[in-house]
Design a protein around this motif. Structure first.
Motif, short mmCIF file in Angstrom:
data_model
loop_
_atom_site.label_atom_id
_atom_site.label_comp_id
_atom_site.label_asym_id
_atom_site.label_seq_id
_atom_site.Cartn_x
_atom_site.Cartn_y
_atom_site.Cartn_z
N GLU A 1 4.60 16.79 6.96
CA GLU A 1 3.15 16.64 6.92
C GLU A 1 2.72 15.76 5.76
O GLU A 1 1.79 14.94 5.89
CB GLU A 1 2.47 18.01 6.82
N ALA A 2 3.37 15.91 4.61
CA ALA A 2 3.04 15.09 3.45
C ALA A 2 3.34 13.62 3.71
O ALA A 2 2.56 12.73 3.34
CB ALA A 2 3.80 15.59 2.23
N VAL A 3 4.46 13.34 4.36
CA VAL A 3 4.82 11.96 4.69
C VAL A 3 3.81 11.36 5.65
O VAL A 3 3.34 10.22 5.47
CB VAL A 3 6.25 11.91 5.28
N LEU A 4 3.42 12.11 6.68
CA LEU A 4 2.45 11.61 7.64
C LEU A 4 1.10 11.33 6.98
O LEU A 4 0.42 10.34 7.30
CB LEU A 4 2.28 12.60 8.79
N GLU A 5 0.71 12.19 6.04
CA GLU A 5 -0.56 11.97 5.35
C GLU A 5 -0.49 10.76 4.43
O GLU A 5 -1.46 10.00 4.30
CB GLU A 5 -0.94 13.22 4.56
N HIS A 6 0.66 10.54 3.81
CA HIS A 6 0.85 9.35 2.98
C HIS A 6 0.67 8.08 3.82
O HIS A 6 -0.03 7.14 3.41
CB HIS A 6 2.25 9.39 2.36
N LEU A 7 1.30 8.05 4.98
CA LEU A 7 1.15 6.90 5.86
C LEU A 7 -0.30 6.75 6.32
O LEU A 7 -0.86 5.64 6.36
CB LEU A 7 2.07 7.04 7.07
N ARG A 8 -0.92 7.87 6.65
CA ARG A 8 -2.29 7.85 7.15
C ARG A 8 -3.25 7.28 6.10
O ARG A 8 -4.10 6.42 6.39
CB ARG A 8 -2.68 9.28 7.53
N ARG A 9 -3.13 7.75 4.87
CA ARG A 9 -4.05 7.32 3.82
C ARG A 9 -3.87 5.84 3.46
O ARG A 9 -4.79 5.21 2.92
CB ARG A 9 -3.85 8.18 2.57
N ASN A 10 -2.69 5.31 3.76
CA ASN A 10 -2.43 3.91 3.42
C ASN A 10 -2.56 2.98 4.62
O ASN A 10 -2.08 1.85 4.61
CB ASN A 10 -1.03 3.80 2.81
N GLY A 11 -3.24 3.47 5.69
CA GLY A 11 -3.55 2.62 6.82
C GLY A 11 -2.49 2.55 7.89
O GLY A 11 -2.58 1.74 8.81
N ALA B 1 0.83 -1.21 0.00
CA ALA B 1 0.00 0.00 0.00
C ALA B 1 0.86 1.25 0.00
O ALA B 1 0.48 2.28 -0.58
CB ALA B 1 -0.93 0.00 1.22
N LEU B 2 2.03 1.20 0.64
CA LEU B 2 2.90 2.37 0.70
C LEU B 2 3.50 2.71 -0.66
O LEU B 2 4.05 3.80 -0.84
CB LEU B 2 4.02 2.13 1.71
N GLN B 3 3.43 1.77 -1.61
CA GLN B 3 3.98 2.03 -2.94
C GLN B 3 3.09 2.97 -3.76
O GLN B 3 3.56 3.56 -4.74
CB GLN B 3 4.15 0.70 -3.71
N GLU B 4 1.84 3.08 -3.37
CA GLU B 4 0.91 3.92 -4.11
C GLU B 4 1.19 5.40 -3.83
O GLU B 4 1.21 5.81 -2.66
CB GLU B 4 -0.53 3.59 -3.75
#
Length: 333
Positions: free
Chosen positions: A51-61, A18-21
């Motif tokens: 903030e962008a990194v945290l949102e990426h992790l958040r959106r991918n569970g 999921a993190l690859q997306e």
């Protein structure tokens, strides 16, 4: 008030794919970072990256709060390397794209690439960055759910990264050096450097007691400010006398070891290179004294040029004058 007991945890994604997306998120710079006219300083550009990194992790569970509350895992940004390509202003809308870079080695840390654009009146690429994330297990806080399989490759019991980063030669420190001025003199001896010490405050920490990446970015900013003042070319002095301000095209910080709240940390800024009359690069090294031995906890670099303020929105890069060159090279008047 007491928290609810932990019984079951929601399932994370079945694997790390999921993190690859890629993730695209819209952000705004913080008002605090608008220090000169309406331009956003390097630290707050890095905050947009964070903030962008945290949102990426958040959106991918893999939300930071969820990982900590359910599994006792701390999301730690342990490495950031950012290039600032154009100015960001306080009212800009920033679009951040986060993806896994092609050269990711999957070596126990999550590696993410971030690109920032401002959107109006036309899209402009303002910054690029590479960030590395570790999941540090925290035994505090009571019971936690068993760690799910997807997070195991990125989980560590301690942030200990000295082997990952090309080491800087440790200064010779007398065995009798106390945790104070004598230690700082030893850390800066024979170098074109300036050092300062401080007690790590709680507001530079996260997950209860550990110094976080934003704390190091604050120390880097403060180290430069102190260095310039020590050399007689403080930011306010050059602003008053020449309408000059420092600009940062590149900065990086790598954590090497953990630092705890209220430890005394020693920060050394060393000028490594002055490129013609255009930029200078300085290295930041941070140490704590443990058992009479200085422990290297972080290293980083920051490159500065100088700009002349032309208007409330515009500036132009300038060449260093002799006063600036002498001060940067350690030649005092």
């Amino acid at each position: 008030m007491t928290g609810t007991s932990l019984t079951t945890a929601r399932a994370l994604p079945a694997d790390a794919k999921a993190l690859q997306e890629p993730t695209t998120v819209t952000l705004r710079p913080r008002f605090e970072g608008s220090n000169i006219c309406t331009w956003i300083g390097f630290k707050h550009v890095d905050y947009l990256v964070e903030e962008a990194v945290l949102e990426h992790l958040r959106r991918n569970g893999w939300a930071a709060g969820r990982l900590y509350e359910e599994y006792g895992l701390c999301v730690d940004l342990v490495d950031i390397d950012a290039a600032i390509l154009a100015a960001t202003h306080i009212d800009d809308t920033v679009t951040a794209r986060v993806h896994v870079p092609a050269q990711d080695t999957a070596d126990g840390e999550i590696t993410l690439a971030v690109t920032l654009h401002t959107d109006a009146p036309t899209p402009v690429k303002t910054a690029t960055a590479t960030v590395r994330v570790a999941l540090r297990h925290d035994p505090r806080g009571g019971a936690a759910a068993p760690l799910p399989e997807p997070v195991l490759p990125y989980t560590t019991a301690l942030v200990d990264r000295a082997a990952r980063v090309r080491p800087t030669a440790l200064p010779t420190v007398p065995a009798t050096a106390a945790d104070g001025p004598e230690l700082l003199r030893a850390l800066t001896a024979g170098a074109n450097a300036h050092g300062w010490s401080r007690r790590v405050p709680y507001y530079h920490c996260h997950f209860t007691e550990r110094l976080q990446m934003s704390g190091y970015l604050r120390m880097m900013e403060a180290a430069v400010d102190r260095f310039l003042d020590d050399r007689g070319i403080s930011i306010k002095r050059l602003l008053d006398e020449q309408d000059w301000i420092p600009v940062v095209p590149r900065n990086s910080v790598s954590m090497l070891a953990e630092v705890r709240m209220e430890e005394r940390i020693h920060t050394v800024l060393t000028v490594e290179n002055v490129f013609k009359r255009l930029t200078y690069t300085a290295r930041m090294d941070c140490y704590v004294l443990r058992g009479g031995v200085p422990v290297h906890t972080a290293t980083g670099r920051i490159t500065h040029g100088y700009a002349h303020i032309e208007s409330r929105r515009d500036w132009n890069l300038v060449s260093f004058d002799d006063r600036m060159l002498d001060a940067l090279n350690g030649r005092r008047p």
